[in-house]
Design a protein around this motif. Sequence first.
Motif, mmCIF file in Angstrom:
data_model
loop_
_atom_site.group_PDB
_atom_site.id
_atom_site.type_symbol
_atom_site.label_atom_id
_atom_site.label_comp_id
_atom_site.label_asym_id
_atom_site.label_seq_id
_atom_site.Cartn_x
_atom_site.Cartn_y
_atom_site.Cartn_z
ATOM 1 N N ARG B 30 0.774 -1.145 0.036
ATOM 2 C CA ARG B 30 -0.144 0.015 -0.155
ATOM 3 C C ARG B 30 0.858 1.259 -0.029
ATOM 4 O O ARG B 30 0.209 2.307 -0.377
ATOM 5 C CB ARG B 30 -0.918 -0.004 1.176
ATOM 6 C CG ARG B 30 -2.002 -1.262 1.287
ATOM 7 C CD ARG B 30 -2.822 -1.102 0.468
ATOM 8 N NE ARG B 30 -4.044 -0.242 0.855
ATOM 9 C CZ ARG B 30 -4.667 -0.005 1.411
ATOM 10 N NH1 ARG B 30 -5.182 -1.412 2.130
ATOM 11 N NH2 ARG B 30 -5.789 0.738 1.674
ATOM 12 N N ALA B 31 2.289 1.322 0.483
ATOM 13 C CA ALA B 31 3.006 2.260 0.547
ATOM 14 C C ALA B 31 4.375 1.707 0.504
ATOM 15 O O ALA B 31 4.579 0.703 1.004
ATOM 16 C CB ALA B 31 2.631 3.145 1.575
ATOM 17 N N GLN B 33 8.696 3.047 1.470
ATOM 18 C CA GLN B 33 9.426 4.150 2.253
ATOM 19 C C GLN B 33 10.925 3.824 1.764
ATOM 20 O O GLN B 33 11.356 2.672 1.569
ATOM 21 C CB GLN B 33 9.357 4.350 3.562
ATOM 22 C CG GLN B 33 9.890 5.348 4.397
ATOM 23 C CD GLN B 33 9.339 5.500 5.679
ATOM 24 O OE1 GLN B 33 8.597 4.671 6.381
ATOM 25 N NE2 GLN B 33 9.728 6.573 6.362
ATOM 26 N N TYR B 48 8.606 8.839 1.329
ATOM 27 C CA TYR B 48 7.387 7.955 1.620
ATOM 28 C C TYR B 48 6.383 8.244 0.402
ATOM 29 O O TYR B 48 5.888 9.389 0.242
ATOM 30 C CB TYR B 48 6.739 8.434 3.036
ATOM 31 C CG TYR B 48 5.434 7.819 3.165
ATOM 32 C CD1 TYR B 48 4.157 8.861 3.078
ATOM 33 C CD2 TYR B 48 5.328 6.683 3.457
ATOM 34 C CE1 TYR B 48 2.953 8.027 3.091
ATOM 35 C CE2 TYR B 48 3.924 5.868 3.858
ATOM 36 C CZ TYR B 48 2.786 6.769 3.619
ATOM 37 O OH TYR B 48 1.657 6.145 3.677
ATOM 38 N N PHE B 86 17.602 1.391 1.385
ATOM 39 C CA PHE B 86 16.766 0.323 1.547
ATOM 40 C C PHE B 86 15.425 0.755 1.045
ATOM 41 O O PHE B 86 15.013 1.872 1.472
ATOM 42 C CB PHE B 86 16.787 0.065 3.112
ATOM 43 C CG PHE B 86 17.863 -0.608 3.791
ATOM 44 C CD1 PHE B 86 18.814 0.268 4.555
ATOM 45 C CD2 PHE B 86 17.926 -1.982 3.664
ATOM 46 C CE1 PHE B 86 20.064 -0.377 4.938
ATOM 47 C CE2 PHE B 86 19.069 -2.581 4.104
ATOM 48 C CZ PHE B 86 20.355 -1.738 4.653
ATOM 49 N N ALA B 90 4.731 -1.463 3.076
ATOM 50 C CA ALA B 90 3.591 -1.802 3.906
ATOM 51 C C ALA B 90 2.589 -2.420 3.285
ATOM 52 O O ALA B 90 2.022 -2.102 2.006
ATOM 53 C CB ALA B 90 3.117 -0.703 4.520
ATOM 54 N N SER B 94 -3.991 -2.859 9.248
ATOM 55 C CA SER B 94 -3.924 -1.642 10.213
ATOM 56 C C SER B 94 -2.888 -1.747 10.999
ATOM 57 O O SER B 94 -2.589 -0.784 11.820
ATOM 58 C CB SER B 94 -5.195 -1.658 11.181
ATOM 59 O OG SER B 94 -5.221 -2.856 11.770
ATOM 60 N N ASN B 95 -1.798 -2.591 10.917
ATOM 61 C CA ASN B 95 -0.629 -2.756 11.700
ATOM 62 C C ASN B 95 0.286 -2.037 11.617
ATOM 63 O O ASN B 95 1.391 -2.117 12.063
ATOM 64 C CB ASN B 95 -0.136 -3.864 12.050
ATOM 65 C CG ASN B 95 0.019 -4.862 10.870
ATOM 66 O OD1 ASN B 95 0.456 -4.382 9.915
ATOM 67 N ND2 ASN B 95 -0.097 -6.294 10.949
ATOM 68 N N ALA B 96 0.245 -1.434 9.895
ATOM 69 C CA ALA B 96 1.612 -0.558 9.662
ATOM 70 C C ALA B 96 2.908 -1.242 9.780
ATOM 71 O O ALA B 96 3.909 -0.543 10.136
ATOM 72 C CB ALA B 96 1.524 0.744 10.265
ATOM 73 N N LYS B 97 2.949 -2.268 9.586
ATOM 74 C CA LYS B 97 4.350 -3.108 9.457
ATOM 75 C C LYS B 97 4.908 -2.708 8.324
ATOM 76 O O LYS B 97 4.230 -3.110 6.954
ATOM 77 C CB LYS B 97 3.988 -4.651 9.652
ATOM 78 C CG LYS B 97 3.599 -5.078 11.105
ATOM 79 C CD LYS B 97 3.182 -6.440 10.998
ATOM 80 C CE LYS B 97 4.275 -7.300 10.565
ATOM 81 N NZ LYS B 97 3.998 -8.810 10.597
ATOM 82 N N LEU B 98 6.366 -2.650 8.341
ATOM 83 C CA LEU B 98 7.092 -2.336 7.105
ATOM 84 C C LEU B 98 8.010 -3.640 7.077
ATOM 85 O O LEU B 98 8.587 -4.216 7.885
ATOM 86 C CB LEU B 98 8.258 -1.358 7.563
ATOM 87 C CG LEU B 98 7.439 0.106 7.514
ATOM 88 C CD1 LEU B 98 8.726 1.361 7.473
ATOM 89 C CD2 LEU B 98 6.896 0.394 5.970
ATOM 90 N N PHE B 100 11.270 -4.900 4.940
ATOM 91 C CA PHE B 100 12.490 -4.183 4.519
ATOM 92 C C PHE B 100 13.013 -4.990 3.339
ATOM 93 O O PHE B 100 12.961 -6.203 3.438
ATOM 94 C CB PHE B 100 13.359 -3.986 5.409
ATOM 95 C CG PHE B 100 13.344 -2.745 6.312
ATOM 96 C CD1 PHE B 100 12.375 -2.672 7.167
ATOM 97 C CD2 PHE B 100 14.104 -1.456 5.786
ATOM 98 C CE1 PHE B 100 12.179 -1.368 7.916
ATOM 99 C CE2 PHE B 100 13.956 -0.373 6.486
ATOM 100 C CZ PHE B 100 12.857 -0.312 7.446
ATOM 101 N N GLY B 101 13.599 -4.441 2.092
ATOM 102 C CA GLY B 101 14.512 -5.243 1.415
ATOM 103 C C GLY B 101 15.918 -5.365 2.074
ATOM 104 O O GLY B 101 15.973 -4.702 2.882
#
Lengths: 113, 110
Positions: B30-31, B33, B48, B86, B90, B94-98, B100-101
Amino acid sequence: EAAVTQSPRNKVAVTGGKVTLSCNQTNNHNNMYWYRQDTGHGLRLIHYSYGAGSTEKGDIPDGYKASRPSQENFSLILELATPSQTSVYFCASGRTDNYAEQFFGPGTRLTVL
Amino acid sequence: GDQVEQSPSALSLHEGTGSALRCNFTTTMRAVQWFQQNSRGSLINLFYLASGTKENGRLKSTFNSKESYSTLHIRDAQLEDSGTYFCAAAGGGSNAKLTFGKGTKLSVKS
């Protein structure tokens, strides 16, 4: 002025000892996160929190506990530290209304001997 | 497999040149960074994006959720651009977990 601070910045611990890493944020964000960074893995999520009193397991929670006593503070606790927990630990904060954008602290380098 | 695949893993540029870093996603995100990790280890927020393109100085980033990728373009590279870049994305919920590569290590040479 820094919005997310971590303490200590460096820590050497002994195997079997208890380690507490602390994080403070002045962003007034509801969400806070703990990650670890190891070579070849990027950052991996350990625990996170939606607000004071809340803790949730991330992707690699085994061997770690978390505590969120207030909006500003989020701690990561290693009850029985092991050498495999030697890593760099990052704390981050983020808003609930703008998921995904997170702001990181400077990191804590932990060595477990 | 990894949900966020970042490429290349390493990149060397001469000052004044440019290139693109890419992240591919194996699930709907969904997004995204983008961060630069500097020589001191600090993670610096670059962009972002929930969609579209953003530009800041010599950097430009695009996020295409439908086609599951994001790019970071660097132009006119400078020595201070060296570091590891990096992307983190997400997914839904609703937990907004990222996630990472694994990063792109960029070396800029004079």
